[in-house]
Design a protein around this motif. Structure first.
Motif, PDB file in Angstrom:
ATOM      1  N   TYR A  94       0.844  -1.181   0.000  1.00  0.00           N
ATOM      2  CA  TYR A  94       0.000   0.000   0.000  1.00  0.00           C
ATOM      3  C   TYR A  94       0.889   1.244   0.000  1.00  0.00           C
ATOM      4  N   GLU A 148      -7.204 -10.732   9.871  1.00  0.00           N
ATOM      5  CA  GLU A 148      -6.444  -9.517  10.157  1.00  0.00           C
ATOM      6  C   GLU A 148      -5.271  -9.390   9.207  1.00  0.00           C
ATOM      7  N   GLN A 149      -5.010  -8.168   8.738  1.00  0.00           N
ATOM      8  CA  GLN A 149      -3.784  -7.893   8.001  1.00  0.00           C
ATOM      9  C   GLN A 149      -2.742  -7.356   8.980  1.00  0.00           C
ATOM     10  N   PHE A 199       3.639   0.824   2.828  1.00  0.00           N
ATOM     11  CA  PHE A 199       3.432  -0.221   3.821  1.00  0.00           C
ATOM     12  C   PHE A 199       3.240  -1.559   3.134  1.00  0.00           C
ATOM     13  N   GLY A 250      -5.935   8.050   2.830  1.00  0.00           N
ATOM     14  CA  GLY A 250      -5.913   6.706   3.391  1.00  0.00           C
ATOM     15  C   GLY A 250      -4.814   5.877   2.765  1.00  0.00           C
ATOM     16  N   LEU A 251      -5.015   4.578   2.730  1.00  0.00           N
ATOM     17  CA  LEU A 251      -4.069   3.665   2.106  1.00  0.00           C
ATOM     18  C   LEU A 251      -4.662   3.160   0.798  1.00  0.00           C
ATOM     19  N   GLN A 311       0.544   5.321   1.380  1.00  0.00           N
ATOM     20  CA  GLN A 311      -0.255   6.180   2.240  1.00  0.00           C
ATOM     21  C   GLN A 311       0.072   7.629   1.933  1.00  0.00           C
ATOM     22  N   PHE A 320       0.734  -5.317   9.382  1.00  0.00           N
ATOM     23  CA  PHE A 320       1.469  -4.320   8.619  1.00  0.00           C
ATOM     24  C   PHE A 320       2.904  -4.187   9.116  1.00  0.00           C
ATOM     25  N   GLY A 321       3.810  -3.901   8.182  1.00  0.00           N
ATOM     26  CA  GLY A 321       5.159  -3.530   8.544  1.00  0.00           C
ATOM     27  C   GLY A 321       5.214  -2.087   9.017  1.00  0.00           C
ATOM     28  N   PRO A 322       6.388  -1.624   9.454  1.00  0.00           N
ATOM     29  CA  PRO A 322       6.521  -0.275  10.013  1.00  0.00           C
ATOM     30  C   PRO A 322       6.550   0.835   8.974  1.00  0.00           C
ATOM     31  N   THR A 372      -1.352 -11.513   5.368  1.00  0.00           N
ATOM     32  CA  THR A 372      -2.521 -12.128   5.984  1.00  0.00           C
ATOM     33  C   THR A 372      -2.461 -13.627   5.796  1.00  0.00           C
TER      34      THR A 372
END
Lengths: 114, 111
Positions: A35, A102-103, A90, A42-43, A37, A105-107, A94
């Motif tokens: 994604y 739930e997904q 990002f 949003g994403l 951002q 996410f990385g930092p 999943t």
């Protein structure tokens, strides 16, 4: 477990340069995605993969390539960077394809293209 | 196509205030609905979810009810804390694990 890891954390590129954003997960998740951002938007999904060897385009794929040679890794390549690609990126993963999963996410990677 | 609309931010509240962040959606069928939270400098993490109409998701004092009749999934908390300061994203699942996100609402809680 490290979860979802991304490198680098920050990157500055000049217009026209290429680079690869790395993403890895150690949870044996089938599904991975990228994604971007942007403020007020949003994403937005760039590319995703439902398993090794399978990738598909998301909402904003232009200017990006992906590959999925292993379950763990899902790199994102910028072929010729443009200022419009300045964003925070990002990676997420999943387990399975069920909609309610739930997904993770990385930092994130903050990319600036000059 | 499917879409999610969140209330405009930023939202600033005092500690112990009541919080509502509105979220409405447009979708075909019966999507799963999510709230994700992003703390400063971090990636998103799941806050709560609901997978069918009238389900209530809850976590860390936050709640949201899946209202199909009003196509809404508003986030609420009875008494916010400074540590709740973050950006909150409403999202729906759109097949093949594609999440459609709202634009995000930045929440700041002052002591």
């Amino acid at each position: 477990n490290a979860g979802v890891t991304q490198t680098p954390k920050f990157q500055v590129l000049k217009t026209g340069q290429s680079m690869t954003l790395q993403c890895a997960q150690d949870m044996n998740h089938e599904y991975m995605s990228w994604y971007r951002q942007d403020p007020g938007m949003g994403l937005r999904l760039i590319h995703y993969s439902v398993g090794a060897g399978i990738t598909d385009q998301g909402e904003v794929p232009n200017g990006y390539n992906v590959s999925r040679s292993t379950t763990e890794d899902f790199p994102l390549r910028l072929l010729s960077a443009a200022p419009s690609q300045t964003s925070v990126y990002f990676c997420a993963s999943t387990k399975g394809l069920a909609g309610e999963n739930e997904q993770f996410f990385g930092p994130g990677t903050r990319l600036t293209v000059l | 196509g499917n879409s999610v609309t969140q209330m405009e931010g930023p939202v600033t509240l005092s500690e112990e205030a009541f919080l509502t962040i509105n979220c409405t959606y447009t979708a075909t069928g019966y999507p799963s609905l999510f709230w994700y939270v992003q703390y400063p400098g971090e990636g998103l993490q799941l806050l709560l979810k609901a997978t069918k109409a009238d389900d209530k998701g809850s976590n860390k004092g936050f709640e949201a009810t899946y209202r199909k009749e009003t196509t809404s999934f508003h986030l609420e908390k009875g008494s916010v804390q400074v540590s709740d300061s973050a950006v909150y994203f409403c999202a729906l699942h759109q097949g093949a694990q594609k999440l459609v996100f709202g634009q995000g609402t930045r929440l700041t809680i002052n002591p």
